[in-house]
Write an enzyme that holds these catalytic residues in place. Structure first.
Site, short mmCIF file in Angstrom:
data_model
loop_
_atom_site.label_atom_id
_atom_site.label_comp_id
_atom_site.label_asym_id
_atom_site.label_seq_id
_atom_site.Cartn_x
_atom_site.Cartn_y
_atom_site.Cartn_z
N GLY A 391 3.93 4.16 -3.97
CA GLY A 391 3.83 2.72 -4.04
C GLY A 391 4.81 2.08 -5.01
N SER A 392 4.37 0.98 -5.59
CA SER A 392 5.26 0.08 -6.34
C SER A 392 5.86 0.66 -7.61
CB SER A 392 4.49 -1.20 -6.70
OG SER A 392 4.07 -1.86 -5.53
N SER A 393 5.44 1.86 -8.03
CA SER A 393 6.03 2.48 -9.21
C SER A 393 7.55 2.61 -9.07
CB SER A 393 5.44 3.87 -9.43
OG SER A 393 4.07 3.80 -9.74
#
Length: 687
Positions: A391-393
């Site tokens: 995800g957004s990491s």
């Protein structure tokens, strides 16, 4: 007259023919004698010394004996893996030792020790029956013997018939005492000539050891010695990462026998089978004790002499801080319980990596698997052998790739808004699903804006967003650029950790699937390992240097005392690459990471706003499916202090419930940061 002359002429011809034949035979004999003399001279003069040496070697044979492995310590010199000695009874078979002599020795040894019989197989019992019940076997096989003698049955067919007839009805006749002798004989016969074979090394009592030692003269080949086992000082902590060592019974792994034999190993040598023990086998293996067995002309051992006492293997100093490791594992278990109590009943893995971002040292790593019944098991190796959508990491890498390609500039603002494409495809950010909000690159990180990353990816592909636009039909080149940008941080490539079986993650085809290309920009397409996430955040934390991850810090010589031996080799952080971004671009992303943890609007604020030192990082949520049900992977990456970072971390929770509510998974990262710097403060204060 003519008749007489003719007769004399024939006689002369016959004589001359006979003389020629005699001459040929004489020459042949002389030639053979000459060859024989030359050959004898060659053997005696040219090769006499080597043949003499071969005869000597037949009577003076060097044999290797096993020695303990090297120890393993943590970075602060705390012993993690040691060797514990144990009493052992061994047998060395001479070159001319007969089966009867071995059996007699086994019977004598059985008088002094209790031998477990659990390992006896049906074949072992049958073999012993054949050796000790010859008359009964002869009666049983009478007809078969006749057929064999008449050539109606081969040796293999005869043996097969014999073992088929020796049913449990016969082997059940063996008494408990005979079974003990059979178990001893089994171990004695499994070793090669002049190679010590362990008969018993588990639960050898003082009495057994003393009795055998006192009666060695009665049992040719039997000896008493000390064996060893691995001892794990901290119990199960990191035990899976240390790896396994084969037992004497297992010896060399079947699939690597030729490899190890070529390196001078014996078939029953104990070797590392997994992880650190396997990776550093050539370091941890000891220098074998060398014995010379003096034999007489018949091959019987008449004396032994120690040529080299040998030594245990070299020691490993790990990068791990065992005190921090124990705390991380305890924190993981604590937060598993908390999150499950708050609804994460299907969460099945938690994986954590803590490292020094400045040199690649792994300070702690922990993994846990949770089954459907809530049982928890270690899964430390999952930190580098399993991969996940994170995800957004990854959005920091997306922005830096956008800067590098010239698609966006530092401080650039874009409108976060629902995106609409031809064909009905729509995409939006979680924090803003309906309106239009003007945000900068730093704010995009703080809010975890999907739209900002989508628009950046479109610009990399040379297609700025327009309402109801058609997505590019071929994103091969753009996909390659974006992936290469991720790779330079360690995402999608191996970290180089000094352990076997590391995976590189999983990447899908990017050609005519622009929707997947957009998902790649927000961590929803390719998969990465927790260790790759850690290397990625560490690369940003240290201002752009991707450093090889490693678990071993030093190799040291073995010491005969409790003090560490001399340093043989140091593993400094190896720089794999320097990212091509400017310091200004890196600082922009770091400022955004600071906002994620320390601004109220930041997605990591709830967990990280009050750490003992100011920290920075990124959160992520990836949509996944478990058994057909929608779930999410929750990720947290960060470093501290925010200025001049000393530690970095990555955390992945797999298959958590779809929010809302948002579960406090980041609290694990907060606890790790606080524990690390409290420990550092304590170590600094302690003289």
């Amino acid at each position: 007259m003519l008749r007489r002359l003719k007769q004399e002429t024939n006689e002369l011809k016959q004589k001359r023919l006979t003389d020629r034949r005699i001459n040929v035979i004489f020459i042949a004999v002389m030639a053979l004698l000459t060859v024989l003399v030359l050959r004898l001279g060659y053997l005696q003069i040219a090769n006499g010394e080597s043949y003499k040496k071969a005869v000597d070697n037949n009577e003076n044979i060097e044999v290797n004996e096993s020695v303990p492995r090297g120890r393993i310590y943590d970075r602060n010199g705390k012993l993690l893996v040691d060797n514990v000695s144990k009493k052992s009874i061994t047998y060395t078979r001479g070159r001319m030792t007969t089966t009867k002599e071995m059996l007699d020795t086994a019977k004598k040894l059985a008088e002094y020790i209790q031998m477990p019989t659990d390992a006896l197989t049906t074949r072992d019992k049958q073999d012993y029956f054949i050796l000790t019940r010859k008359e009964e076997v002869n009666q049983l096989m009478a007809k078969n013997y006749k057929m064999f003698e008449q050539g109606m049955m081969t040796q293999d067919e005869f043996d097969a018939a014999l073992y088929k007839k020796l049913t449990p009805k016969y082997t059940a006749q063996l008494s408990p005492e005979e079974r003990e002798v059979a178990a001893i004989y089994r171990e004695m016969s499994s070793g090669s000539q002049l190679s010590p074979q362990t008969i018993k090394n588990n639960h050898v009592t003082e009495k057994e050891y003393a009795l055998v030692s006192q009666n060695l003269s009665k049992m040719p080949g039997i000896d008493t010695s000390m064996d060893w086992d691995r001892k794990y000082i901290y119990g199960k902590t990191l035990k899976t990462m240390f790896g396994q060592v084969s037992s004497k019974e297992e010896g060399l792994p079947k699939d690597l026998v030729d490899y190890y034999l070529a390196k001078g190993y014996s078939r029953n040598d104990r070797v590392g089978q997994s992880y650190l023990e396997f990776q550093y086998e050539n370091v941890l293996r000891g220098k074998k004790k060398k014995m010379r067995y003096i034999t007489d002309k018949s091959g019987k051992i008449i004396n032994t002499k120690v040529i080299d006492e040998g030594s245990r293997g070299n020691d490993l100093i790990l990068t791990i801080d065992i005190d921090l490791q124990k705390k991380v594992e305890a924190f993981v278990d604590k937060h598993i319980a908390i999150l499950r109590s708050q609804g994460a009943k299907d969460m099945d893995k938690v994986l954590v990596v803590v490292q020094d971002p400045n040199n690649g040292d792994i300070l702690a790593l922990a993994g846990r698997q949770i089954d459907k019944n809530g049982r928890i098991t270690d899964y430390h190796y999952g930190t580098f052998t399993s991969q996940y959508a994170v995800g957004s990491s990854v959005k920091g890498a997306t922005l830096l790739t956008g800067y590098k390609t010239g698609a966006i500039s530092v401080g650039e603002k874009m409108i976060d808004e629902p995106l609409k494409f031809q064909g009905g495809l729509t995409k939006h950010s979680y924090f803003n699903q309906n309106s239009k909000v003007l945000i900068s690159d730093k704010e995009a990180l703080m809010h975890s804006s999907n739209v900002y990353m989508f628009k950046t990816a479109l610009k990399i592909a040379g297609a700025a967003y327009k309402d109801n636009m058609q997505l590019p039909s071929d994103i091969t080149e753009a996909g390659l650029k974006l992936r290469k940008g991720m790779n330079q941080f360690g995402l999608g490539v191996k970290t180089g950790i000094d352990l076997p079986n590391e995976v590189a993650g999983q990447t899908g085809v990017l050609k005519d699937n622009p929707g997947n290309y957009l998902d790649l920009a927000i961590g929803q397409y390719d998969t990465y390992t927790p260790l790759q996430l850690s290397q990625y955040i560490s690369t940003i934390a240290n201002n752009g240097y991707r450093i090889q991850s490693h678990l071993v810090k030093e190799i040291r010589e073995p010491s005969k005392t409790d003090r560490l031996g001399a340093v043989k080799k140091v593993f400094a952080g190896k720089v794999l690459n320097r990212i091509t971004n400017s310091q200004k671009e890196i600082d922009e992303v770091k400022a955004g990471f600071d906002m994620v943890f320390n601004r109220v609007e930041g997605t990591g604020y709830a967990s990280f706003n009050n750490t003992v030192v100011r920290s920075a990082g990124k959160t992520g949520t990836a949509e996944v499916f478990q058994d057909g049900e929608s779930r999410v992977n929750s990720t947290y990456i960060g470093y501290a202090p925010e200025k001049n970072p000393q530690m970095s971390f990555s955390i992945i929770y797999t298959n958590q419930p779809v929010p809302p509510p948002w579960l406090p998974g980041g609290d694990l990262g907060r606890d790790i940061i606080n524990a690390y710097f409290q420990d550092q403060a304590h170590k600094t204060a302690t003289p």
